[in-house]
Design a protein around this motif. Structure first.
Motif, short mmCIF file in Angstrom:
data_model
loop_
_atom_site.label_atom_id
_atom_site.label_comp_id
_atom_site.label_asym_id
_atom_site.label_seq_id
_atom_site.Cartn_x
_atom_site.Cartn_y
_atom_site.Cartn_z
N PHE A 273 1.00 -1.09 0.03
CA PHE A 273 -0.03 0.03 -0.01
C PHE A 273 1.07 1.30 -0.01
O PHE A 273 2.01 1.15 0.15
CB PHE A 273 -0.85 0.00 1.31
N VAL A 274 0.31 2.40 -0.23
CA VAL A 274 0.74 3.82 -0.17
C VAL A 274 0.30 4.64 0.64
O VAL A 274 -0.60 4.24 1.39
CB VAL A 274 1.06 4.19 -1.76
N ASP A 275 0.71 5.95 0.87
CA ASP A 275 0.21 6.86 1.80
C ASP A 275 -1.38 7.19 1.58
O ASP A 275 -2.29 7.51 2.58
CB ASP A 275 0.87 8.12 1.65
N GLY A 276 -1.68 6.74 0.46
CA GLY A 276 -3.35 7.22 -0.13
C GLY A 276 -4.20 5.91 0.62
O GLY A 276 -5.44 6.41 0.59
N ASN A 277 -3.70 5.08 0.78
CA ASN A 277 -4.53 3.99 1.27
C ASN A 277 -3.90 3.22 2.52
O ASN A 277 -4.53 2.20 2.84
CB ASN A 277 -4.85 2.86 0.01
N THR A 291 -3.10 -9.40 7.36
CA THR A 291 -1.97 -9.52 8.05
C THR A 291 -0.40 -9.84 6.92
O THR A 291 -0.66 -10.59 6.21
CB THR A 291 -2.00 -10.88 8.51
N GLY A 292 0.59 -8.98 7.47
CA GLY A 292 1.64 -9.06 6.69
C GLY A 292 1.81 -7.97 5.42
O GLY A 292 3.07 -8.08 5.01
N ALA A 293 0.81 -7.68 5.15
CA ALA A 293 0.92 -6.40 4.02
C ALA A 293 1.62 -5.31 4.33
O ALA A 293 1.59 -5.07 5.59
CB ALA A 293 -0.72 -6.03 3.66
N LYS A 294 2.23 -4.54 3.45
CA LYS A 294 3.18 -3.47 3.76
C LYS A 294 2.82 -2.20 3.20
O LYS A 294 1.98 -2.41 2.20
CB LYS A 294 4.72 -3.80 3.64
N GLY A 295 3.39 -1.09 3.57
CA GLY A 295 2.79 0.20 2.92
C GLY A 295 3.89 1.20 3.32
O GLY A 295 4.65 0.83 4.19
N THR A 296 3.81 2.32 2.57
CA THR A 296 4.74 3.40 2.68
C THR A 296 4.01 4.77 3.21
O THR A 296 2.84 4.94 2.60
CB THR A 296 5.71 3.69 1.64
N LEU A 297 4.56 5.51 4.06
CA LEU A 297 3.93 6.72 4.24
C LEU A 297 5.10 7.80 4.84
O LEU A 297 5.70 7.56 5.71
CB LEU A 297 2.84 6.65 5.53
N PRO A 298 4.95 8.93 4.17
CA PRO A 298 5.99 10.27 4.55
C PRO A 298 5.70 10.42 6.06
O PRO A 298 4.46 10.63 6.24
CB PRO A 298 5.84 11.15 3.56
N GLY A 299 6.64 10.72 6.56
CA GLY A 299 6.45 11.31 7.97
C GLY A 299 7.52 10.54 9.32
O GLY A 299 7.70 9.53 8.85
#
Length: 426
Positions: A273-277, A291-299
Motif C-alpha cells: 500500500f501507499v500513503d493514500g490507502n 496480515t503481513g501486507a506492507k505500505g509506505t507513508l511519509p513522516g
C-alpha cells in the motif's frame, strides 16, 4: 463553542461541524479577484515598526470523498497549531475558516474554495489529494493567496506556474516511489503488478515505483489503471493477477476497500500500500485479511514526536470529537500553519505574497538561521530580530525555491492480524 469558532471569525465552522461533514452553505457568483487577505496595510518595509497581526487561513481538507479518512488528523493538526500560536500571544493571532475539499468525484472544492477566498484568507491549507489540488490551484494562487498542502506528493507541483504561492510539507512522490520500489525488491519479489488510480498522484507514483523496482532488477509485468468514481475493479484485478506477479502494489484511496476483497486468493504478505490507502481497516475487513501486507507513508516515527500525538488527542477530545485512529499528515498540517505564522511575523505582514517571500527563510532553506522546534521560541527570536530555521514535527522541511521540502522521511509499515498497522522501519 469550539476553539475553532473564534469570535472574530463568524463564518468559521467548528471542529465538530467540519469533521461531521454538515451541509455546506451555498455560495454563488463570487468574484475571486482581489480576494487576498485584507491589508493590515503597514508592513515592516513601510514603517520600520512591528504591528499585531491577524492571519486568516482556510482549510480545503477532505471531510467527504475517497480521502475522508485523512481529514481528522489533518484538521486536528491545523487546529492544534492555531490554538498554540494564539496562546503564545507573540504578535500574531490565527483565525481559521474550515472547509471541505471533497474529491474529484463529488467536487466539494468547487463551492468551498470560492467561499474561503471570499472570506479573505491569506492562505488555504490543502488539498490532501494532488489531483484535487490541481483543480483549484490556479484559482487560489491567481488570487494572490498561498496554497499550502500537507499531503500533495505529485512531482508536477515542483514546476507549476504558481507565482511562488504554492508550498507543501509532504515530499514529492519521487522519494516515496523510490522507497516503495526498493522495498518490494528487497522483500525478494522479482515481478510486480500495480493497480493504480488514473490521476496525477496515481500515475506519478506508479512511474517512480516502477523505475525503482526495475532499477533494482525487478520487472513490472502488469499495470492496470482505474478512474475516480469507478465502483468495479474486476477488470483491473483480472489483468494484474493474470500476469502472475510475485507482488501487487495498490495505489489508490478509499477504493482499496473494494479492491482488496477481489484479491482474496493472493498472498496477503505480498500486497503493498501507499500513503493514500495506508489506513486502519479493522472495521472494514475480517481479522487476518491484511496480515503481513506492507505500505509506505511519509513522516517521522510517532515515537520521535514527543508529546505531539498526545496533544492532538487531547485537542480533539476537548472539542468533543472521537480519538484519532492514526496521525497521517497531522504533523505536516501542523507545521504548515506554524511556518505560515512565522513567515508572517518575519514579513510583518499578512499579505500572501509577503508571507510567501519568507517561507523558505523560516524553514531554513536560505540564510543561516538558528534552529527552533517550537513556535513560541522561534517567534520570540523573530521579534528579537534573529533569523530562524524551524524544524517541525514532520521533519527539518528546509524548503527549496520551488516550495518543496528538501528533507523528508518515508516510513515502512506492516499490517497486523486486526488490520491495523505498525511502523517497522524508516
Amino acid at each position: 463553542m469550539s476553539v475553532f469558532a473564534k469570535a472574530k471569525a463568524s463564518r468559521s465552522r467548528s471542529l465538530k461541524s467540519i469533521l461531521g461533514g454538515v451541509a455546506m452553505v451555498g455560495v454563488s457568483a463570487l468574484v475571486l479577484s482581489g480576494c487576498a487577505a485584507p491589508a493590515e496595510e503597514d508592513t515592516a518595509e513601510d514603517t520600520g515598526t512591528r504591528q499585531d497581526l491577524t492571519l486568516k487561513i482556510g482549510t480545503a481538507l477532505p471531510v467527504t470523498g475517497s480521502l475522508a479518512f485523512l481529514g481528522p488528523p489533518e484538521i486536528a493538526g491545523v487546529g492544534l497549531a492555531a490554538e498554540q500560536i494564539n496562546a503564545a500571544d507573540l504578535g500574531i493571532q490565527i483565525e481559521v475558516t474550515y472547509g471541505d475539499s471533497g474529491d474529484a468525484d463529488n467536487k466539494a472544492y468547487a463551492t468551498e474554495v470560492p467561499r474561503l477566498l471570499s472570506d479573505g484568507v491569506s492562505a488555504i491549507i490543502g488539498a490532501a489529494s494532488s489531483g484535487v489540488s490541481k483543480l483549484f490551484i490556479d484559482d487560489v494562487t491567481g488570487a494572490g493567496v498561498i496554497q499550502f498542502s500537507p499531503a500533495n506528493t505529485s512531482a508536477d507541483f515542483t514546476t507549476w506556474d504558481d507565482n511562488g504561492l504554492y508550498w507543501r510539507t509532504a515530499p514529492s512522490d519521487i522519494l516515496q516511489g523510490e522507497v516503495l520500489g526498493n522495498l518490494i525488491a528487497e522483500d525478494g519479489n522479482e515481478t510486480l503488478g500495480i493497480i493504480y488510480l488514473n490521476d496525477s498522484y496515481g500515475t506519478g507514483l506508479t512511474e517512480f515505483t516502477t523505475e525503482a523496482f526495475e532499477g533494482a532488477g525487478g520487472e513490472v509485468v502488469a499495470a492496470a489503471s482505474f478512474n475516480a468514481g469507478d465502483a468495479s475493479f474486476d477488470a483491473q484485478i483480472s489483468e494484474v493477477t493474470a500476469a502472475n506477479p510475485d507482488a501487487i502494489a495498490i495505489i489508490a484511496f478509499d477504493e482499496t476497500k473494494t479492491i482488496v476483497p477481489g484479491l482474496s486468493s493472493f498472498a496477503k504478505d505480498k500486497l503493498y500500500f501507499v500513503d493514500g490507502n495506508l489506513a486502519d481497516y479493522s472495521a472494514d475487513f475480517a481479522a487476518g485479511t491484511l496480515t503481513g501486507a506492507k505500505g509506505t507513508l511519509p513522516g517521522l516515527d510517532t515515537a520521535e514526536l514527543g508529546t505531539f500525538t498526545d496533544d492532538l488527542q487531547a485537542f480533539v477530545a476537548a472539542n468533543g470529537e472521537p480519538a484519532l485512529k492514526d496521525y497521517s499528515y497531522a504533523a505536516e498540517s501542523y507545521d504548515a500553519v506554524i511556518l505560515l505564522a512565522l513567515a508572517a511575523l518575519e514579513a510583518n505582514s499578512v499579505e500572501g505574497a509577503d508571507i510567501a517571500e519568507k517561507l523558505q527563510e523560516v524553514s531554513g532553506g536560505s540564510g543561516d538561521g538558528e534552529k527552533y522546534t517550537n513556535f513560541a521560541e522561534a517567534a520570540q527570536a523573530i521579534l528579537d530580530g534573529d533569523t530562524v530555521d524551524y524544524d517541525g514535527n514532520s521533519g527539518p522541511i528546509t524548503f527549496d525555491e520551488n516550495g518543496d521540502p528538501t528533507e523528508a522521511t518515508v516510513g515502512i509499515f506492516q499490517y497486523l492480524e486486526d488490520n491495523t498497522y505498525e511502523r517497522i522501519a524508516n
